[in-house]
Design a protein around this motif. Sequence first.
Motif, mmCIF file in Angstrom:
data_model
loop_
_atom_site.group_PDB
_atom_site.id
_atom_site.type_symbol
_atom_site.label_atom_id
_atom_site.label_comp_id
_atom_site.label_asym_id
_atom_site.label_seq_id
_atom_site.Cartn_x
_atom_site.Cartn_y
_atom_site.Cartn_z
ATOM 1 N N UNK A 34 -29.818 9.792 58.428
ATOM 2 C CA UNK A 34 -30.069 9.014 57.211
ATOM 3 C C UNK A 34 -30.349 9.925 56.018
ATOM 4 N N UNK A 35 -31.107 10.996 56.240
ATOM 5 C CA UNK A 35 -31.427 11.879 55.123
ATOM 6 C C UNK A 35 -30.168 12.484 54.513
ATOM 7 N N UNK A 36 -29.137 12.667 55.326
ATOM 8 C CA UNK A 36 -27.880 13.200 54.797
ATOM 9 C C UNK A 36 -26.978 12.089 54.257
ATOM 10 N N UNK A 112 -33.478 3.830 39.970
ATOM 11 C CA UNK A 112 -32.815 4.893 39.230
ATOM 12 C C UNK A 112 -33.318 6.264 39.701
ATOM 13 N N UNK A 113 -34.597 6.330 39.969
ATOM 14 C CA UNK A 113 -35.191 7.589 40.436
ATOM 15 C C UNK A 113 -34.591 7.990 41.782
ATOM 16 N N UNK A 117 -32.475 11.354 42.564
ATOM 17 C CA UNK A 117 -32.872 12.282 43.624
ATOM 18 C C UNK A 117 -31.711 12.530 44.582
ATOM 19 N N UNK A 118 -31.036 11.441 45.003
ATOM 20 C CA UNK A 118 -29.920 11.579 45.934
ATOM 21 C C UNK A 118 -28.795 12.413 45.330
ATOM 22 N N UNK A 123 -25.871 17.492 45.340
ATOM 23 C CA UNK A 123 -25.200 18.518 44.536
ATOM 24 C C UNK A 123 -25.533 19.937 45.018
ATOM 25 N N UNK A 124 -26.510 20.070 45.910
ATOM 26 C CA UNK A 124 -26.851 21.396 46.442
ATOM 27 C C UNK A 124 -25.730 21.886 47.341
ATOM 28 N N UNK A 125 -25.677 23.197 47.528
ATOM 29 C CA UNK A 125 -24.700 23.745 48.478
ATOM 30 C C UNK A 125 -25.100 23.268 49.878
#
Lengths: 183, 139
Positions: A34-36, A112-113, A117-118, A123-125
């Motif tokens: 879920x976190x991914x 929206x927050x 955050x997602x 957007x991180x590598x």
Amino acid sequence: MTDKELVCGIRQNDRKAIEELVNRHRDRVIKTAFYFLQDIEEAEDLSQEIFLEILRSAGRFREEASLGTWIYRITVNRSLNHLKKINRKSMFRRMEKDHEQASEHLHLEEKERRRILNQAVQSLSENQRIAFVLSKYEELPYKQISEVMNISLSSVESLIFRAKENLQKKLVRYFSEYAEKKK
Amino acid sequence: MAWIENRLSRGDAGVLQQHLEHCADCRRLAGEFRETESLIAHDRGLQPNPFVSTRIMQHLDAHLHTKKSRPLELLVRLVQPAILSAALAIAVLAGIYLGRHETRQYSEATRRPENIREMQASFFISDLTTEDQAVSLEP
């Protein structure tokens, strides 16, 4: 049942051992997925495939790492592979739709927050994202993260440091843009 | 983020706190980061549906069932073509044997000279027209 007995049972297709495996590690697998994926239903569906892969590759488990670490490795790899299959654009559209449906009771600002955050995390590598998720969401110790990712401890520290730096920059920008929009 | 995670030294935290008291923008941003941290904590506390275990086990049971019948399927897949090939080979050999047997009988019969002459005579007579036959058969 110890982890060793569990693995032995799984290799012999012992149903009791498999049930025990699922009960012990179900939450860990679903939550990590879920976190991914940021979609609980999709995480639950994917967990079926993850446990199937655990069964299929039980013969290859070398016991150099713990069973939990090995399961994390499979879960992270399958989650990322699943994400790659999904078009990134459609994923964001899905996230927005899901957040609209699932979080109707939430204040607009909170929705929206969450979207911000997602977006920042996605957007991180890949390596930064894995290290950040396992550290921040799963709260794994750095040593275990290094075993899951098969990298050195110093690499994990470096990845998490850079992930937080990048996230901070992106979040500051996104929050500022959002505040401007609200004016 | 270090401030949110309480990783700042006491001195640095104090300096930051003083700044936040006077800077509305930074105060707002700090608030956003605090709320974001709460979101992450909320996701950490997520409780998956306990009935998912049943679905997972059903999915795995299907795999176990497939795995059990796999050796039998493998045996069938190996044996079937072998049986078919053997049957084909037997049919071909039988055909060859029968063909040779018939040919041998025929060639044995035709090897005797009187038989050949009789045969030649019968072929010759059958080739003749009715009139010719009448002439040739005259004593």
